[in-house]
Scaffold this motif. Structure first.
Motif, mmCIF file in Angstrom:
data_model
loop_
_atom_site.group_PDB
_atom_site.id
_atom_site.type_symbol
_atom_site.label_atom_id
_atom_site.label_comp_id
_atom_site.label_asym_id
_atom_site.label_seq_id
_atom_site.Cartn_x
_atom_site.Cartn_y
_atom_site.Cartn_z
ATOM 1 N N THR A 142 23.537 15.491 92.066
ATOM 2 C CA THR A 142 23.399 14.965 90.706
ATOM 3 C C THR A 142 22.535 15.916 89.876
ATOM 4 O O THR A 142 21.437 16.286 90.276
ATOM 5 C CB THR A 142 22.823 13.534 90.743
ATOM 6 O OG1 THR A 142 23.818 12.650 91.254
ATOM 7 C CG2 THR A 142 22.418 13.059 89.349
ATOM 8 N N ASN A 143 23.055 16.291 88.744
ATOM 9 C CA ASN A 143 22.361 17.262 87.892
ATOM 10 C C ASN A 143 21.395 16.588 86.933
ATOM 11 O O ASN A 143 21.510 15.392 86.678
ATOM 12 C CB ASN A 143 23.405 18.054 87.095
ATOM 13 C CG ASN A 143 23.834 19.323 87.825
ATOM 14 O OD1 ASN A 143 23.044 19.917 88.557
ATOM 15 N ND2 ASN A 143 25.087 19.722 87.626
ATOM 16 N N PRO A 144 20.429 17.334 86.403
ATOM 17 C CA PRO A 144 20.089 18.717 86.747
ATOM 18 C C PRO A 144 19.396 18.724 88.111
ATOM 19 O O PRO A 144 18.309 18.141 88.247
ATOM 20 C CB PRO A 144 19.146 19.163 85.646
ATOM 21 C CG PRO A 144 19.074 18.037 84.647
ATOM 22 C CD PRO A 144 19.595 16.806 85.297
ATOM 23 N N LEU B 152 21.285 20.542 95.712
ATOM 24 C CA LEU B 152 22.445 21.411 95.933
ATOM 25 C C LEU B 152 23.012 21.944 94.628
ATOM 26 O O LEU B 152 22.949 21.282 93.592
ATOM 27 C CB LEU B 152 23.581 20.653 96.621
ATOM 28 C CG LEU B 152 23.324 19.972 97.944
ATOM 29 C CD1 LEU B 152 24.662 19.555 98.553
ATOM 30 C CD2 LEU B 152 22.572 20.875 98.897
ATOM 31 N N CYS B 153 23.625 23.109 94.737
ATOM 32 C CA CYS B 153 24.439 23.678 93.664
ATOM 33 C C CYS B 153 25.332 24.720 94.318
ATOM 34 O O CYS B 153 24.859 25.495 95.147
ATOM 35 C CB CYS B 153 23.545 24.332 92.611
ATOM 36 S SG CYS B 153 24.518 25.186 91.336
ATOM 37 N N ASP B 154 26.599 24.722 93.946
ATOM 38 C CA ASP B 154 27.516 25.702 94.549
ATOM 39 C C ASP B 154 27.627 26.976 93.712
ATOM 40 O O ASP B 154 28.445 27.839 93.994
ATOM 41 C CB ASP B 154 28.904 25.081 94.750
ATOM 42 C CG ASP B 154 29.503 24.574 93.444
ATOM 43 O OD1 ASP B 154 28.795 24.554 92.416
ATOM 44 O OD2 ASP B 154 30.681 24.191 93.445
ATOM 45 N N LEU C 92 15.453 29.801 89.804
ATOM 46 C CA LEU C 92 15.592 28.359 89.592
ATOM 47 C C LEU C 92 17.063 28.024 89.475
ATOM 48 O O LEU C 92 17.870 28.886 89.110
ATOM 49 C CB LEU C 92 14.878 27.964 88.292
ATOM 50 C CG LEU C 92 13.387 28.304 88.230
ATOM 51 C CD1 LEU C 92 12.880 28.122 86.791
ATOM 52 C CD2 LEU C 92 12.592 27.425 89.193
ATOM 53 N N ASN C 93 17.419 26.782 89.724
ATOM 54 C CA ASN C 93 18.815 26.386 89.629
ATOM 55 C C ASN C 93 19.410 26.783 88.278
ATOM 56 O O ASN C 93 18.811 26.548 87.232
ATOM 57 C CB ASN C 93 18.950 24.876 89.836
ATOM 58 C CG ASN C 93 20.398 24.442 89.706
ATOM 59 O OD1 ASN C 93 20.737 23.654 88.833
ATOM 60 N ND2 ASN C 93 21.258 24.968 90.533
ATOM 61 N N HIS C 94 20.580 27.378 88.313
ATOM 62 C CA HIS C 94 21.271 27.873 87.120
ATOM 63 C C HIS C 94 20.435 28.928 86.383
ATOM 64 O O HIS C 94 20.674 29.198 85.208
ATOM 65 C CB HIS C 94 21.675 26.729 86.173
ATOM 66 C CG HIS C 94 22.714 25.815 86.773
ATOM 67 N ND1 HIS C 94 23.235 24.731 86.103
ATOM 68 C CD2 HIS C 94 23.344 25.829 87.980
ATOM 69 C CE1 HIS C 94 24.121 24.118 86.869
ATOM 70 N NE2 HIS C 94 24.205 24.750 88.016
ATOM 71 N N ALA C 95 19.460 29.490 87.064
ATOM 72 C CA ALA C 95 18.665 30.606 86.524
ATOM 73 C C ALA C 95 18.190 31.450 87.707
ATOM 74 O O ALA C 95 16.998 31.626 87.927
ATOM 75 C CB ALA C 95 17.485 30.096 85.699
HETATM 76 MN MN MN Z 1 25.169 23.613 89.684
#
Ligand code: MN
Ligand code: G6P
Length: 423
Positions: free
Chosen positions: A140-142, A161-163, A190-193
């Motif tokens: 579940t984001n972010p 998680l993030c793919d 960082l996630n998406h960074a």
């Molecule tokens: Mn993601």
């Protein structure tokens, strides 16, 4: 062993089912406890799952419940993959910032803050109901903000998680003409960074600056997830690989103009295709050996999540890129930050690998995003408008106090029914 899937009515569920099938032999006899608040979508997806498991001889049992407590009861793994408010709420996250001149995106920037404010209370409820020894495996984001808020507020065991690192490694392999399955990148940040300065082919380090110098910048080719032309243009200057979401930071104003020009949000585009998509899944669920569409979450998404569960359950000590407590792995970020880095995942949880300092050209940016994320997590837990405003002021997209206030006022009003902590 019980794996609860919270948000099992999601369009991503066929991919999760495929992920479970690919590791079925390693999770024999597990109960897949499907939960969703949308009874119709839950019904379609749980029937699909049961049918696909039966067709492939996988020894899973499938249950379907709309009662959260019952779904969580006794679960060793709580796999969370839901979006509070659904795509209608995502549309607001993507359109409200844009009205005020800021990129409207589901996870990056103010749209991500609004989503965090909705996601965190639901995750806190789940953490309170789940067995304290259970692992929450969260999509579940972010994902970074959710992981930070839940672990600090409840002490629950959670892994974010993030793919994206998998997908971005594939994109760079395409651009550089290298085989993706033989590449290993040290994505860190960082996630998406995240950023990758070190990439290995069959274990041997690549000379990334030289490869990027020689890289011809392609034209076009942008999809909702990839923008190879802009990424190549950026990487040639940086001398290392940026995450695809870097586009929103380094091409902010261009993206704002494009989003305005486009006229529909990503959420609206997805909502337009979903009725056909679910009808297709429902039809497949009736077939003896279903092969549902891969249009939503069709790539590595499901397999990656199940691989993480297997790594924890089977103490595999497998290297995976996940969101977890820093503990010194990234020296440019605080020890208690949630970072996205390669980690060795086994029974005791993820142990992040030492990544060192962030690359200089993006160090300050990543630190600013961390500052925003920490404030966002605190605002989401406390339901504190002032903290939420501080979070927006800290975010690199937000041009000033007036824009921050306008976006937050609009967002809190539009999402009121999903923000119990603010009322
Ligand atoms: Mn993601
Ligand atoms: C990538 C990101 C996810 C994000 C998704 C959106 O997979 O890593 O965090 O939710 O894209 O894809 P969509 O098709 O819903 O726009």
């Amino acid at each position: 062993m019980k794996i609860a899937v919270i948000g099992a009515g999601s369009g991503y569920m066929p991919g999760i089912v495929r992920g479970l099938l690919h590791r079925a032999a390693d999770l024999p006899g597990a109960e897949i406890a499907c939960h969703d608040i949308d009874a119709a979508h839950l019904d379609v997806m749980s029937r699909l799952a049961a049918r696909m498991f039966a067709a492939r001889g996988a020894a899973f049992t499938v249950t379907a419940r709309t009662d959260l407590k019952a779904a969580l009861d006794g679960a060793a793994y709580v796999f969370t993959t839901f979006r509070p408010g659904g795509l209608a709420a995502r549309h607001l996250d993507e359109s409200i910032p844009l009205r005020h001149g800021v990129v409207g995106q589901e996870t990056a920037g103010p749209g991500g803050l609004l989503m965090a404010l909705r996601s965190v209370p639901v995750l806190l409820e789940i953490a309170a109901l789940a067995d304290p020894a259970a692992w929450i495996v969260n999509y579940t984001n972010p994902t970074n903000i959710v992981t930070d808020a839940v672990s600090r507020a409840t002490g629950a065991r959670i892994i974010g998680l993030c793919d994206q690192s998998v997908g971005d490694t594939e994109m760079w392999a395409d651009l550089l003409g290298l085989p993706a399955d033989r590449l290993e990148a040290d994505w860190t940040g960082l996630n998406h960074a995240t950023w990758a300065e070190r990439v290995r082919l069959d274990g041997r380090p690549l000379d990334l600056p030289a490869l990027l110098d020689a890289l011809e910048v392609p034209g076009g080719g942008a999809t909702p997830w990839r923008d190879p032309a802009r990424m190549a243009e950026l990487a040639k200057i940086l001398g290392f690989l940026p995450n695809s979401y870097a586009k929103y930071y380094f091409f902010h104003d261009e993206v704002v103009a494009e989003l305005r020009e486009k006229g529909t949000t990503r959420a609206q585009d997805i909502m337009a295709m979903l009725p056909d998509y679910y009808a297709g899944v429902a039809a497949e669920a009736e077939r003896p050996d279903p092969d549902p569409s891969r249009e939503r979450g069709g790539g590595e998404h499901g397999e990656f999540a199940v691989d993480v569960i297997c790594a924890l359950e089977r103490d595999e000590g497998r290297r995976m890129i996940v969101n977890t407590r820093n503990g010194g792995a990234v020296s440019s970020l605080p020890d208690d930050a949630i970072v996205e880095v390669p980690a060795i995942v086994g029974r005791a949880g993820p142990v992040p690998l030492t990544m060192g300092a962030l690359p200089r050209p993006v160090r300050g940016l990543t630190q600013a995003i961390h500052g925003y994320e920490r404030l966002a997590a605190d605002a989401a837990v406390a339901g504190d408008r002032r903290l939420a405003l501080q979070a927006l002021l800290a975010h690199p997209f937000v041009p000033g106090k007036r824009a921050a206030e306008a976006i937050l006022d609009d967002g809190l009003a539009a999402h009121r029914e999903h923000l119990p902590q603010f009322t």
